[in-house]
Motif scaffolding. Structure first.
Motif, PDB file in Angstrom:
ATOM      1  N   PRO A   1      -8.159   6.319  -4.526  1.00  0.00           N
ATOM      2  CA  PRO A   1      -8.137   7.776  -4.649  1.00  0.00           C
ATOM      3  C   PRO A   1      -8.337   8.446  -3.290  1.00  0.00           C
ATOM      4  CG  PRO A   1      -9.622   6.757  -6.244  1.00  0.00           C
ATOM      5  CD  PRO A   1      -9.259   5.712  -5.255  1.00  0.00           C
ATOM      6  N   PRO A   2      -7.806   9.682  -3.100  1.00  0.00           N
ATOM      7  CA  PRO A   2      -7.163  10.497  -4.137  1.00  0.00           C
ATOM      8  C   PRO A   2      -5.639  10.382  -4.172  1.00  0.00           C
ATOM      9  CG  PRO A   2      -7.584  11.838  -2.215  1.00  0.00           C
ATOM     10  CD  PRO A   2      -8.103  10.463  -1.879  1.00  0.00           C
ATOM     11  N   ASP A   3      -5.020   9.691  -3.194  1.00  0.00           N
ATOM     12  CA  ASP A   3      -3.566   9.783  -3.086  1.00  0.00           C
ATOM     13  C   ASP A   3      -2.914   8.481  -2.632  1.00  0.00           C
ATOM     14  OD1 ASP A   3      -4.531   9.757  -0.530  1.00  0.00           O
ATOM     15  OD2 ASP A   3      -3.602  11.631   0.112  1.00  0.00           O
ATOM     16  N   ALA A   4      -3.488   7.341  -3.010  1.00  0.00           N
ATOM     17  CA  ALA A   4      -2.891   6.059  -2.628  1.00  0.00           C
ATOM     18  C   ALA A   4      -3.244   5.004  -3.664  1.00  0.00           C
ATOM     19  CB  ALA A   4      -3.373   5.636  -1.243  1.00  0.00           C
ATOM     20  N   PHE A   5      -2.535   3.891  -3.614  1.00  0.00           N
ATOM     21  CA  PHE A   5      -2.864   2.748  -4.457  1.00  0.00           C
ATOM     22  C   PHE A   5      -2.260   1.495  -3.825  1.00  0.00           C
ATOM     23  CE2 PHE A   5       0.919   4.870  -6.064  1.00  0.00           C
ATOM     24  CZ  PHE A   5       1.844   3.846  -6.165  1.00  0.00           C
ATOM     25  N   GLN A   6      -2.766   0.343  -4.238  1.00  0.00           N
ATOM     26  CA  GLN A   6      -2.287  -0.931  -3.711  1.00  0.00           C
ATOM     27  C   GLN A   6      -1.849  -1.829  -4.858  1.00  0.00           C
ATOM     28  OE1 GLN A   6      -5.498  -2.407  -1.164  1.00  0.00           O
ATOM     29  NE2 GLN A   6      -4.552  -1.421   0.598  1.00  0.00           N
ATOM     30  N   LEU A   7      -0.803  -2.615  -4.588  1.00  0.00           N
ATOM     31  CA  LEU A   7      -0.274  -3.531  -5.589  1.00  0.00           C
ATOM     32  C   LEU A   7      -0.135  -4.923  -4.978  1.00  0.00           C
ATOM     33  CD1 LEU A   7       1.917  -0.796  -5.499  1.00  0.00           C
ATOM     34  CD2 LEU A   7       2.086  -1.581  -7.842  1.00  0.00           C
TER      35      LEU A   7
ATOM     36  N   HIS B   1       7.444  11.243 -11.520  1.00  0.00           N
ATOM     37  CA  HIS B   1       6.447  12.251 -11.146  1.00  0.00           C
ATOM     38  C   HIS B   1       6.927  13.192 -10.048  1.00  0.00           C
ATOM     39  CE1 HIS B   1       3.223  10.555 -13.609  1.00  0.00           C
ATOM     40  NE2 HIS B   1       3.671   9.362 -13.249  1.00  0.00           N
ATOM     41  N   GLY B   2       8.128  12.976  -9.534  1.00  0.00           N
ATOM     42  CA  GLY B   2       8.648  13.874  -8.505  1.00  0.00           C
ATOM     43  C   GLY B   2       7.878  13.822  -7.208  1.00  0.00           C
ATOM     44  N   ILE B   3       7.205  12.703  -6.937  1.00  0.00           N
ATOM     45  CA  ILE B   3       6.368  12.566  -5.742  1.00  0.00           C
ATOM     46  C   ILE B   3       6.992  11.529  -4.811  1.00  0.00           C
ATOM     47  CG2 ILE B   3       4.112  11.860  -4.852  1.00  0.00           C
ATOM     48  CD1 ILE B   3       2.859  12.850  -7.396  1.00  0.00           C
ATOM     49  N   ASP B   4       7.142  11.900  -3.544  1.00  0.00           N
ATOM     50  CA  ASP B   4       7.595  10.956  -2.530  1.00  0.00           C
ATOM     51  C   ASP B   4       6.405  10.183  -1.984  1.00  0.00           C
ATOM     52  OD1 ASP B   4      10.401  11.643  -2.466  1.00  0.00           O
ATOM     53  OD2 ASP B   4       9.776  13.555  -1.581  1.00  0.00           O
ATOM     54  N   GLY B   5       6.695   9.068  -1.332  1.00  0.00           N
ATOM     55  CA  GLY B   5       5.620   8.269  -0.773  1.00  0.00           C
ATOM     56  C   GLY B   5       6.082   7.472   0.426  1.00  0.00           C
ATOM     57  N   SER B   6       5.110   6.985   1.181  1.00  0.00           N
ATOM     58  CA  SER B   6       5.342   6.044   2.266  1.00  0.00           C
ATOM     59  C   SER B   6       4.651   4.744   1.892  1.00  0.00           C
ATOM     60  CB  SER B   6       4.783   6.576   3.586  1.00  0.00           C
ATOM     61  OG  SER B   6       5.362   7.824   3.912  1.00  0.00           O
ATOM     62  N   ALA B   7       5.154   3.623   2.422  1.00  0.00           N
ATOM     63  CA  ALA B   7       4.619   2.337   1.996  1.00  0.00           C
ATOM     64  C   ALA B   7       4.426   1.397   3.173  1.00  0.00           C
ATOM     65  CB  ALA B   7       5.543   1.692   0.964  1.00  0.00           C
ATOM     66  N   GLY B   8       3.465   0.504   2.999  1.00  0.00           N
ATOM     67  CA  GLY B   8       3.259  -0.610   3.914  1.00  0.00           C
ATOM     68  C   GLY B   8       3.290  -1.893   3.110  1.00  0.00           C
TER      69      GLY B   8
ATOM     70  N   HIS C   1       0.878  -1.175   0.000  1.00  0.00           N
ATOM     71  CA  HIS C   1       0.000   0.000   0.000  1.00  0.00           C
ATOM     72  C   HIS C   1       0.909   1.217   0.000  1.00  0.00           C
ATOM     73  CE1 HIS C   1      -3.820   2.169   1.114  1.00  0.00           C
ATOM     74  NE2 HIS C   1      -2.905   3.088   1.395  1.00  0.00           N
ATOM     75  N   LEU C   2       0.779   2.055  -1.026  1.00  0.00           N
ATOM     76  CA  LEU C   2       1.605   3.261  -1.134  1.00  0.00           C
ATOM     77  C   LEU C   2       0.744   4.497  -0.963  1.00  0.00           C
ATOM     78  CD1 LEU C   2       3.355   1.045  -2.724  1.00  0.00           C
ATOM     79  CD2 LEU C   2       4.569   3.040  -3.591  1.00  0.00           C
ATOM     80  N   HIS C   3       1.212   5.362  -0.089  1.00  0.00           N
ATOM     81  CA  HIS C   3       0.533   6.633   0.175  1.00  0.00           C
ATOM     82  C   HIS C   3       1.399   7.764  -0.356  1.00  0.00           C
ATOM     83  CE1 HIS C   3      -1.850   9.656   2.225  1.00  0.00           C
ATOM     84  NE2 HIS C   3      -0.741  10.173   2.693  1.00  0.00           N
ATOM     85  N   LEU C   4       0.850   8.584  -1.245  1.00  0.00           N
ATOM     86  CA  LEU C   4       1.583   9.691  -1.860  1.00  0.00           C
ATOM     87  C   LEU C   4       1.618  10.889  -0.924  1.00  0.00           C
ATOM     88  CD1 LEU C   4      -0.002   9.463  -5.421  1.00  0.00           C
ATOM     89  CD2 LEU C   4       1.954   8.196  -4.508  1.00  0.00           C
ATOM     90  N   HIS C   5       2.722  11.645  -0.967  1.00  0.00           N
ATOM     91  CA  HIS C   5       2.858  12.817  -0.114  1.00  0.00           C
ATOM     92  C   HIS C   5       2.430  14.094  -0.823  1.00  0.00           C
ATOM     93  CE1 HIS C   5       5.976  10.549   2.538  1.00  0.00           C
ATOM     94  NE2 HIS C   5       4.733  10.136   2.713  1.00  0.00           N
ATOM     95  N   ALA C   6       1.752  13.940  -1.937  1.00  0.00           N
ATOM     96  CA  ALA C   6       1.130  15.066  -2.640  1.00  0.00           C
ATOM     97  C   ALA C   6      -0.121  14.510  -3.319  1.00  0.00           C
ATOM     98  CB  ALA C   6       2.079  15.672  -3.660  1.00  0.00           C
ATOM     99  N   VAL C   7      -1.167  15.296  -3.354  1.00  0.00           N
ATOM    100  CA  VAL C   7      -2.406  14.847  -4.001  1.00  0.00           C
ATOM    101  C   VAL C   7      -2.316  15.168  -5.486  1.00  0.00           C
ATOM    102  CG1 VAL C   7      -4.912  15.062  -4.077  1.00  0.00           C
ATOM    103  CG2 VAL C   7      -3.715  15.228  -1.894  1.00  0.00           C
ATOM    104  N   PRO C   8      -2.177  14.161  -6.354  1.00  0.00           N
ATOM    105  CA  PRO C   8      -2.070  14.433  -7.790  1.00  0.00           C
ATOM    106  C   PRO C   8      -3.422  14.826  -8.368  1.00  0.00           C
ATOM    107  CG  PRO C   8      -2.143  12.073  -7.419  1.00  0.00           C
ATOM    108  CD  PRO C   8      -2.141  12.716  -6.062  1.00  0.00           C
ATOM    109  N   ASN C   9      -3.395  15.524  -9.502  1.00  0.00           N
ATOM    110  CA  ASN C   9      -4.657  15.772 -10.177  1.00  0.00           C
ATOM    111  C   ASN C   9      -5.112  14.476 -10.848  1.00  0.00           C
ATOM    112  OD1 ASN C   9      -3.356  15.545 -12.770  1.00  0.00           O
ATOM    113  ND2 ASN C   9      -2.719  17.688 -12.605  1.00  0.00           N
ATOM    114  N   GLU C  10      -6.325  14.501 -11.389  1.00  0.00           N
ATOM    115  CA  GLU C  10      -6.917  13.275 -11.920  1.00  0.00           C
ATOM    116  C   GLU C  10      -6.072  12.672 -13.042  1.00  0.00           C
ATOM    117  OE1 GLU C  10     -11.234  11.807 -13.768  1.00  0.00           O
ATOM    118  OE2 GLU C  10     -11.011  13.771 -12.836  1.00  0.00           O
TER     119      GLU C  10
END
Length: 326
Positions: free
Chosen positions: A40-46, A74-81, A10-19
């Protein structure tokens, strides 16, 4: 016969991307595994299970590859579980600091969950937490140690069984590839970290009003509302609620958004930004309004329609809710 251990990230983005950017991120992740689910709006699972052999990497190293691709493209950092199911992976991501990955390994879920607050479990809101707290049940371990019959007397049979399953780290849901849901979002980044609950209230009210204006302008209604609050330490909280009926009526959207805000109990939290997102969108002609004996409801919608016409003619600031007046 034992089943193959799943590895869900599970990745959580540290910025809310546009659609558009969010869709690009989901497409980028599909280059690592076809099992990508948008949150949405700022995470996804793999589901990385089938990708591990292809990349010849450990689960942890493959997650770091995902984070590097995210940053590079995309220049976006994230945290993961990282864990064996979707729920544990999401909880591990919530427990991760900026840029960190928390891995709940096979056989360690019970020990990892045991000391955590019961509010960390999905679906445990303020009412359930208060009920459990009155009986001294504050941690997940205390819930798992409680006899099933006692928990059922406190919460009811269905809720108790679901909570017990989650407290033991069970979640059978698969990662289901899906397109991001159609949505409208409005965000506000404050000029400084804000401790003022009144300003928090005004910010969320203003965002809900903007969402209502956009929905009505596009001829849409929304069935669900999500509030994301970002804090000074770059952590965030997201809460979602289904609306009583699909609507584009700003007071109804504001009531839902403020209900989510009040449910967080922020008090003196240092807030950096708010995001309000509406999804479950439908054409307005498909709306089925609940019958009301209150003539004020019709008057409120008539006033709202007049305000929309004034904004179209004189600009978006021509009419605003009284609570937002300077």
């Amino acid at each position: 016969m034992s089943t193959r251990q799943r590895h869900i990230a599970h990745l959580h983005l540290h910025a809310v991307p546009n659609e558009e950017q969010y869709a690009q991120i989901i497409e980028l992740m599909s280059g690592i595994t076809p099992h990508v689910q948008a949150v949405p709006p700022d995470a996804f699972q793999l589901d990385l299970t089938s990708a591990l052999r292809y990349f010849d990497l450990s689960p942890y190293d493959l997650v770091q590859t995902v984070l590097l691709r995210l940053k590079a493209h995309h220049g976006i950092d994230g945290s993961a579980g990282l864990a064996g199911n979707r729920m544990l992976a999401a909880m591990a991501a919530d427990a991760s600091g900026p840029g960190e990955t928390t891995w709940v390994r096979e056989g360690q879920a019970a020990a990892w969950l045991y000391p955590r607050p019961v509010t960390a479990l999905p679906g445990v809101g303020r009412v359930t937490a208060d009920t459990l707290g009155r009986y001294g049940l504050h941690t997940i371990g205390q819930v798992t140690d409680l006899p099933a019959a006692t928990l059922q007397r406190l919460l009811g049979t269905g809720s108790a069984r679901l909570l017990a399953e989650r407290a033991r780290g069970h979640d059978p849901r698969p990662v289901t590839p899906s397109e991001p849901a159609a949505q409208l979002a409005a965000d506000l980044v404050l000029d400084r970290d804000c401790l003022d609950p009144d300003r928090h209230h005004r910010a969320v009210l203003g965002l809900a009003d903007r969402i209502g204006q956009r929905l009505r302008g596009d001829g849409l209604i929304a069935g669900r509302l999500t509030l994301t609050v970002r804090y000074a330490d770059r952590s965030s909280t997201t809460r979602t609620c289904a609306l009583p009926e699909p609507t584009a009526h700003s007071p109804a959207l504001a009531a839902a958004a403020l209900g989510l805000l009040n449910g967080l109990g922020l008090q003196r939290a240092r807030v950096r930004a708010f995001v309000v997102r509406a999804d479950g969108l439908l054409p307005a002609e498909r709306a089925h309004r609940q019958l009301s004996l209150d003539p004020g409801a019709d008057r409120a919608r008539a006033v709202e329609s007049a305000a929309d016409r004034a904004r179209r003619r004189f600009g978006p600031q021509a009419v605003r809710p009284a609570a937002l007046a300077d």
